[in-house]
Design a protein around this motif. Structure first.
Motif, PDB file in Angstrom:
ATOM      1  N   LYS A  43       0.869  -1.180   0.000  1.00 43.03           N
ATOM      2  CA  LYS A  43       0.000   0.000   0.000  1.00 43.03           C
ATOM      3  C   LYS A  43       0.909   1.234   0.000  1.00 43.03           C
ATOM      4  O   LYS A  43       1.931   1.246   0.695  1.00 43.03           O
ATOM      5  N   ASN A  67     -13.108   3.058  -4.653  1.00 44.56           N
ATOM      6  CA  ASN A  67     -12.609   3.320  -3.303  1.00 44.56           C
ATOM      7  C   ASN A  67     -12.041   4.714  -3.188  1.00 44.56           C
ATOM      8  O   ASN A  67     -11.539   5.289  -4.147  1.00 44.56           O
ATOM      9  N   SER A  68     -12.148   5.228  -1.965  1.00 42.51           N
ATOM     10  CA  SER A  68     -11.568   6.548  -1.674  1.00 42.51           C
ATOM     11  C   SER A  68     -10.879   6.478  -0.318  1.00 42.51           C
ATOM     12  O   SER A  68     -11.272   7.141   0.632  1.00 42.51           O
ATOM     13  N   ILE A  69      -9.858   5.623  -0.253  1.00 39.52           N
ATOM     14  CA  ILE A  69      -9.152   5.410   1.023  1.00 39.52           C
ATOM     15  C   ILE A  69      -8.443   6.691   1.476  1.00 39.52           C
ATOM     16  O   ILE A  69      -8.496   7.066   2.640  1.00 39.52           O
ATOM     17  N   GLY A  70      -7.781   7.344   0.540  1.00 35.29           N
ATOM     18  CA  GLY A  70      -7.079   8.578   0.897  1.00 35.29           C
ATOM     19  C   GLY A  70      -5.718   8.320   1.506  1.00 35.29           C
ATOM     20  O   GLY A  70      -5.266   9.038   2.402  1.00 35.29           O
ATOM     21  N   LEU A  71      -5.063   7.285   1.003  1.00 37.47           N
ATOM     22  CA  LEU A  71      -3.682   6.996   1.402  1.00 37.47           C
ATOM     23  C   LEU A  71      -3.523   6.827   2.905  1.00 37.47           C
ATOM     24  O   LEU A  71      -2.569   7.311   3.504  1.00 37.47           O
ATOM     25  N   ASN A 125       3.785   6.147  -6.805  1.00 36.61           N
ATOM     26  CA  ASN A 125       2.354   6.386  -7.014  1.00 36.61           C
ATOM     27  C   ASN A 125       2.110   7.869  -7.260  1.00 36.61           C
ATOM     28  O   ASN A 125       1.838   8.635  -6.342  1.00 36.61           O
ATOM     29  N   CYS A 128      -2.541   8.614  -7.616  1.00 36.25           N
ATOM     30  CA  CYS A 128      -3.656   8.403  -6.678  1.00 36.25           C
ATOM     31  C   CYS A 128      -4.772   9.378  -7.008  1.00 36.25           C
ATOM     32  O   CYS A 128      -4.537  10.581  -7.088  1.00 36.25           O
ATOM     33  N   PRO A 129      -5.995   8.846  -7.203  1.00 35.74           N
ATOM     34  CA  PRO A 129      -7.100   9.747  -7.562  1.00 35.74           C
ATOM     35  C   PRO A 129      -7.673  10.471  -6.348  1.00 35.74           C
ATOM     36  O   PRO A 129      -8.417  11.437  -6.507  1.00 35.74           O
ATOM     37  N   ASN A 130      -7.348   9.986  -5.139  1.00 35.52           N
ATOM     38  CA  ASN A 130      -8.012  10.508  -3.945  1.00 35.52           C
ATOM     39  C   ASN A 130      -7.248  11.659  -3.307  1.00 35.52           C
ATOM     40  O   ASN A 130      -6.741  11.569  -2.198  1.00 35.52           O
ATOM     41  N   ASN A 192      -3.298   2.692 -12.730  1.00 37.33           N
ATOM     42  CA  ASN A 192      -3.966   3.012 -11.478  1.00 37.33           C
ATOM     43  C   ASN A 192      -5.474   3.064 -11.770  1.00 37.33           C
ATOM     44  O   ASN A 192      -5.899   2.831 -12.904  1.00 37.33           O
ATOM     45  N   THR A 193      -6.253   3.340 -10.744  1.00 39.09           N
ATOM     46  CA  THR A 193      -7.705   3.345 -10.898  1.00 39.09           C
ATOM     47  C   THR A 193      -8.181   4.515 -11.757  1.00 39.09           C
ATOM     48  O   THR A 193      -7.479   5.509 -11.914  1.00 39.09           O
TER      49      THR A 193
END
Ligand code: DHB
Length: 304
Positions: A43, A67-71, A125, A128-130, A192-193
């Motif tokens: 991760k 998903n929107s974990i936000g690192l 990375n 990351c979209p979030n 990536n997503t």
């Protein structure tokens, strides 16, 4: 012969976990022989621990997951003290995904990972979209993406290959791939997503606390295979780690034929935690059934 490599780093298996879907590998231990994986792609880690974005952070869709974990994560100190030694003790190679908001953050993370036992290489990375704004997605701009990659390549251990993780949310992925490869990337992770949004018809509001999220799973597979294909056609010498909705060996085969020399399995592990081992077995069978005596022979075969 299923051996392959990530740049200069040899891999015993072409099947890896995908960043974000198996944390740091511990949760998979009851289900698969972790040492049999090409590597665990961790991760994304940042300099400091982060608690992530507001809940809910996951939404199921008909053929994928948002998903929107936000690192969320332990931060580099935690990783160096806990997860990385845990993997190294078991002989599991780690491909460490790093993330940040500034170029210097990425460079510092790369410097902290120099010479760390078991760290095979770095996945950067930049996609990351979030994040708060699209302007923070380095991979959406070839210049911003190259700045991060060249800083990481300069700071990283020369023995650790640096892979740039690209976003499919661009008009021309080849121009981003070319830019980061000229900036020193040893390989590319694709994809990536995709940025997505789901609205709940009952509440009539976005399902995710973070509103938008990253779409993964079978829905994105043809997009991912197309990205791998286009980049391999333009830059055949650049190694590609392919991912995006791989559930079976035949899915993995598509990525290999398009030009990937290794693959990551992500979203599939939520339904089948032993998916990585099964995909390895099925890919080996699929290659043999098609007359290939090694994985390497099949890489990019669809172009020939
Ligand atoms: C996160 C990061 C990603 O790169 C991604 O594709 C999805 C989620 C995250 O931690 O929020």
């Amino acid at each position: 012969d299923m051996t392959t490599a990530l740049g200069t780093a040899p891999l015993g298996s072409p099947v890896l976990t995908a960043s974000g879907c198996s944390a740091f590998g511990q949760e998979l231990e009851p289900f698969v022989d972790l040492a049999g994986l090409g590597a665990v792609v961790t991760k994304s880690v940042q300099l400091r621990p982060r608690s992530g974005r507001p809940t809910p952070r996951m939404a199921e869709t008909p053929s994928g997951m948002l998903n929107s974990i936000g690192l969320q994560g332990p931060g580099i100190e935690g990783l160096l003290a806990g997860e990385l030694p845990w993997l190294a003790q078991r002989g599991v190679p780690a491909f460490v995904s790093i993330a940040g908001t500034r170029v210097e953050d990425f460079a510092e993370l790369a410097a902290r990972l120099r010479g760390v036992p078991g760290v095979l290489g770095l996945e950067v990375n930049i996609s990351c979209p979030n994040v708060e704004s699209r302007g923070e997605v380095f991979a959406c701009d070839p210049v911003a993406a190259s700045e991060v990659v060249s800083a990481v390549r300069a700071a990283a251990d020369p023995a650790q290959p640096v892979y740039a993780k690209l976003s499919p949310d661009v008009t021309d992925i080849v121009s981003v791939a070319r830019a980061v490869s000229e900036a020193g990337a040893d390989g590319l992770s694709m994809i990536n997503t995709l940025l997505g949004l789901v609205i709940d018809p009952d509440t009539m509001k976005p399902v995710l606390g973070g509103v938008t999220g990253g779409l993964s799973g079978p829905a994105v597979r043809p997009v991912a295979v197309r990205c791998v294909w286009q980049v391999h056609a333009a830059l055949p010498e650049v190694p590609i780690l392919g991912m995006g909705g791989i559930r079976t060996g035949l899915d993995a085969l598509q990525f290999v034929l398009a030009g990937a020399s290794a693959v990551s399995v992500g979203t599939a592990v939520f339904h089948d935690p032993s998916a990585t081992a099964r995909v390895h077995r099925e890919l080996a069978e699929a290659l043999a059934a098609r007359g290939f005596s090694s994985l390497r022979e099949a890489v990019g075969y669809a172009h020939r």
